[in-house]
Design a protein around this motif. Structure first.
Motif, mmCIF file in Angstrom:
data_model
loop_
_atom_site.group_PDB
_atom_site.id
_atom_site.type_symbol
_atom_site.label_atom_id
_atom_site.label_comp_id
_atom_site.label_asym_id
_atom_site.label_seq_id
_atom_site.Cartn_x
_atom_site.Cartn_y
_atom_site.Cartn_z
ATOM 1 N N GLU A 115 0.832 -1.199 0.000
ATOM 2 C CA GLU A 115 0.000 0.000 0.000
ATOM 3 C C GLU A 115 0.864 1.245 0.000
ATOM 4 O O GLU A 115 2.026 1.228 0.425
ATOM 5 C CB GLU A 115 -0.929 0.021 1.212
ATOM 6 C CG GLU A 115 -0.222 0.156 2.548
ATOM 7 C CD GLU A 115 -1.190 0.292 3.716
ATOM 8 O OE1 GLU A 115 -2.386 0.589 3.485
ATOM 9 O OE2 GLU A 115 -0.746 0.105 4.865
ATOM 10 N N LEU A 116 0.291 2.307 -0.509
ATOM 11 C CA LEU A 116 0.833 3.650 -0.384
ATOM 12 C C LEU A 116 -0.191 4.465 0.382
ATOM 13 O O LEU A 116 -1.387 4.409 0.089
ATOM 14 C CB LEU A 116 1.099 4.270 -1.754
ATOM 15 C CG LEU A 116 2.414 3.873 -2.423
ATOM 16 C CD1 LEU A 116 2.377 4.156 -3.917
ATOM 17 C CD2 LEU A 116 3.593 4.621 -1.767
ATOM 18 N N ARG A 117 0.290 5.225 1.371
ATOM 19 C CA ARG A 117 -0.613 6.029 2.186
ATOM 20 C C ARG A 117 0.033 7.371 2.486
ATOM 21 O O ARG A 117 1.257 7.540 2.331
ATOM 22 C CB ARG A 117 -0.976 5.305 3.478
ATOM 23 C CG ARG A 117 0.171 4.958 4.379
ATOM 24 C CD ARG A 117 -0.311 4.403 5.732
ATOM 25 N NE ARG A 117 -1.255 3.318 5.583
ATOM 26 C CZ ARG A 117 -2.540 3.404 5.949
ATOM 27 N NH1 ARG A 117 -3.012 4.539 6.440
ATOM 28 N NH2 ARG A 117 -3.337 2.372 5.821
ATOM 29 N N PRO A 118 -0.763 8.360 2.900
ATOM 30 C CA PRO A 118 -0.186 9.676 3.210
ATOM 31 C C PRO A 118 0.864 9.586 4.316
ATOM 32 O O PRO A 118 0.774 8.745 5.211
ATOM 33 C CB PRO A 118 -1.405 10.480 3.667
ATOM 34 C CG PRO A 118 -2.579 9.812 3.021
ATOM 35 C CD PRO A 118 -2.230 8.346 3.001
ATOM 36 N N TYR A 119 1.845 10.471 4.226
ATOM 37 C CA TYR A 119 2.909 10.535 5.231
ATOM 38 C C TYR A 119 3.425 11.964 5.239
ATOM 39 O O TYR A 119 3.754 12.522 4.181
ATOM 40 C CB TYR A 119 4.019 9.553 4.887
ATOM 41 C CG TYR A 119 5.132 9.469 5.914
ATOM 42 C CD1 TYR A 119 4.878 9.009 7.201
ATOM 43 C CD2 TYR A 119 6.434 9.841 5.591
ATOM 44 C CE1 TYR A 119 5.890 8.921 8.139
ATOM 45 C CE2 TYR A 119 7.448 9.754 6.528
ATOM 46 C CZ TYR A 119 7.170 9.292 7.798
ATOM 47 O OH TYR A 119 8.175 9.206 8.737
ATOM 48 N N ALA A 120 3.506 12.563 6.403
ATOM 49 C CA ALA A 120 3.762 13.997 6.509
ATOM 50 C C ALA A 120 5.232 14.377 6.476
ATOM 51 O O ALA A 120 5.549 15.563 6.551
ATOM 52 C CB ALA A 120 3.130 14.531 7.804
ATOM 53 N N LEU A 152 8.973 -2.456 5.090
ATOM 54 C CA LEU A 152 8.823 -3.741 4.411
ATOM 55 C C LEU A 152 8.990 -4.902 5.377
ATOM 56 O O LEU A 152 9.845 -4.863 6.267
ATOM 57 C CB LEU A 152 9.845 -3.885 3.279
ATOM 58 C CG LEU A 152 9.422 -3.311 1.919
ATOM 59 C CD1 LEU A 152 9.460 -1.789 1.927
ATOM 60 C CD2 LEU A 152 10.297 -3.866 0.799
ATOM 61 N N ASP A 153 8.187 -5.936 5.160
ATOM 62 C CA ASP A 153 8.329 -7.217 5.837
ATOM 63 C C ASP A 153 8.540 -8.284 4.771
ATOM 64 O O ASP A 153 7.855 -8.282 3.738
ATOM 65 C CB ASP A 153 7.065 -7.579 6.629
ATOM 66 C CG ASP A 153 6.801 -6.630 7.782
ATOM 67 O OD1 ASP A 153 7.752 -5.961 8.222
ATOM 68 O OD2 ASP A 153 5.641 -6.559 8.221
ATOM 69 N N ARG A 174 4.178 0.608 2.214
ATOM 70 C CA ARG A 174 4.179 -0.540 3.120
ATOM 71 C C ARG A 174 3.998 -1.804 2.300
ATOM 72 O O ARG A 174 3.110 -1.879 1.449
ATOM 73 C CB ARG A 174 3.047 -0.404 4.121
ATOM 74 C CG ARG A 174 2.807 -1.615 4.984
ATOM 75 C CD ARG A 174 3.740 -1.657 6.158
ATOM 76 N NE ARG A 174 3.411 -2.751 7.071
ATOM 77 C CZ ARG A 174 4.295 -3.485 7.696
ATOM 78 N NH1 ARG A 174 5.586 -3.248 7.527
ATOM 79 N NH2 ARG A 174 3.937 -4.449 8.508
ATOM 80 N N SER A 175 4.867 -2.812 2.526
ATOM 81 C CA SER A 175 4.810 -4.045 1.753
ATOM 82 C C SER A 175 5.044 -5.244 2.653
ATOM 83 O O SER A 175 5.909 -5.207 3.534
ATOM 84 C CB SER A 175 5.871 -4.014 0.642
ATOM 85 O OG SER A 175 6.000 -5.271 0.014
ATOM 86 N N VAL A 176 4.267 -6.304 2.438
ATOM 87 C CA VAL A 176 4.427 -7.574 3.134
ATOM 88 C C VAL A 176 4.571 -8.668 2.082
ATOM 89 O O VAL A 176 3.699 -8.833 1.231
ATOM 90 C CB VAL A 176 3.228 -7.875 4.054
ATOM 91 C CG1 VAL A 176 3.395 -9.237 4.726
ATOM 92 C CG2 VAL A 176 3.051 -6.774 5.099
ATOM 93 N N ARG A 177 5.705 -9.376 2.123
ATOM 94 C CA ARG A 177 5.995 -10.457 1.173
ATOM 95 C C ARG A 177 5.894 -9.965 -0.279
ATOM 96 O O ARG A 177 5.338 -10.636 -1.141
ATOM 97 C CB ARG A 177 5.053 -11.644 1.381
ATOM 98 C CG ARG A 177 5.113 -12.276 2.758
ATOM 99 C CD ARG A 177 4.204 -13.500 2.833
ATOM 100 N NE ARG A 177 4.184 -14.069 4.167
ATOM 101 C CZ ARG A 177 3.294 -13.726 5.105
ATOM 102 N NH1 ARG A 177 2.371 -12.809 4.840
ATOM 103 N NH2 ARG A 177 3.336 -14.284 6.289
ATOM 104 N N GLY A 178 6.454 -8.817 -0.526
ATOM 105 C CA GLY A 178 6.347 -8.215 -1.848
ATOM 106 C C GLY A 178 7.542 -8.474 -2.734
ATOM 107 O O GLY A 178 8.473 -9.181 -2.392
ATOM 108 N N GLY A 179 7.495 -7.851 -3.909
ATOM 109 C CA GLY A 179 8.554 -7.943 -4.909
ATOM 110 C C GLY A 179 8.236 -6.977 -6.025
ATOM 111 O O GLY A 179 7.350 -6.112 -5.897
#
Length: 317
Positions: A149-154, A161-162, A261-266
């Protein structure tokens, strides 16, 4: 990336190596570029005219084991993620990347040689204000047990990453970092690509990893790290996944203000999340960084130490 102005390289600089998948030699040259050029790959060494492709998410034509950019005629440059990570991580907005082979050289398997080349060339500010893609609301993609996911961040751009591998030497690892030139140089750029010895035959038969070796990859079996020098970081595996994600998200075309944020990504998941963001025009906007002394009345925000203002214009409507 706290500069309010766009940047480029002071001088051209080249590196030479082989492609990790093709095994073919290639020279990659980073060249200065004008404001608002972005990152453009130019494939040289072809029959006929050189071909170029902007480093954008819609130019990705494959994400199996690497990120491949191409056009209607087919693939142009493979394994672009490490050089893209180096450019984004070191705050370079505009550059022309010439490659005379089908794949960017893997060098030592990390982005460190590209960072060294960028530092050798030097980075200079241009007159144009830096532009960003600001994430306005969360966008998520789920595929099986993987999610991103991509989410707002100030506070700029952050990666969390996980990873979770069956191999006991890798296992479950997590890493989070606010990406700046300093953190990228110190924490991320030296992390190398990796693979399991048990997968080598399968990769070779599929046409991958023909240039892989202990010189450019961390290789593990079920009980040990096979590289004589061992690991550069205890959690080098997840740090390299962060590196890959930074490179893949550079294909937004502008630096992102947001949290990934990524879980088990690539590569495939990274591209899917970025594509989902870009497809939802209500989830992001383009903003410009202005020097505080130039701020005027109107809607402005402080993001990551900069004054951020919406960039209204025909190209962003």
């Amino acid at each position: 990336m706290k500069s309010s102005r766009q940047t480029t390289l002071r001088l051209p600089v080249s590196v030479t190596g082989i492609g990790v998948h093709s095994g073919q030699p290639a020279t990659l040259t980073l060249n200065p570029a004008d404001p608002n050029t972005g990152i453009v790959f130019v494939r040289t060494g072809l029959d006929g005219a050189d071909r170029e492709v902007a480093a954008r998410h819609d130019a990705v034509i494959a994400t199996d084991f690497a990120t491949v950019l191409g056009d209607r005629q087919g693939p142009l440059v493979s394994t672009t993620e490490h050089v893209l990570a180096a450019l984004l991580g070191m705050g370079v907005d505009n550059a022309t990347v010439e490659v005379d082979g089908p794949e960017a050289p893997i060098m030592d398997g990390s982005a460190a040689p590209f960072v060294a080349a960028i530092e050798q060339a030097g980075v200079v500010e241009l007159s144009a204000p830096r532009r960003y893609i600001e994430v306005l609301r969360p966008v998520q993609v789920m595929t099986g047990t993987s999610s991103g996911e991509l989410r707002p961040y100030a506070h700029g751009f952050r990666a969390e990453l996980d990873i979770d591998f069956d191999n006991p030497l890798i296992g479950r690892q997590s890493y989070a970092v606010d990406v700046t030139p300093q953190s990228f140089r110190q924490e991320i750029c030296r992390a190398r690509t990796f693979g399991c010895m048990a997968d080598v035959t399968k990769l070779w038969s599929a046409g991958y990893a023909r240039g892989a070796s202990f010189e450019n990859s961390v290789v593990v079996d079920e009980t040990r790290i096979l590289n004589p020098e061992g690991l550069r970081f205890a959690d080098e595996f997840v740090r390299h996944k962060v590196l890959d994600a930074i490179g893949d998200l550079a294909l937004a075309g502008l630096p992102i203000l947001g949290l990934f944020r990524s879980v088990r990504g690539g590569h495939k998941l990274n591209h899917a999340v970025l594509s989902a963001l870009m497809a939802d025009r209500s989830a992001w906007r383009i903003v410009e960084a202005e020097r505080p002394r130039r701020a005027t009345r109107g809607h402005v925000e402080a993001v990551g130490g900069l004054i951020i203002a919406p960039a209204y214009g025909p190209d962003v409507s």
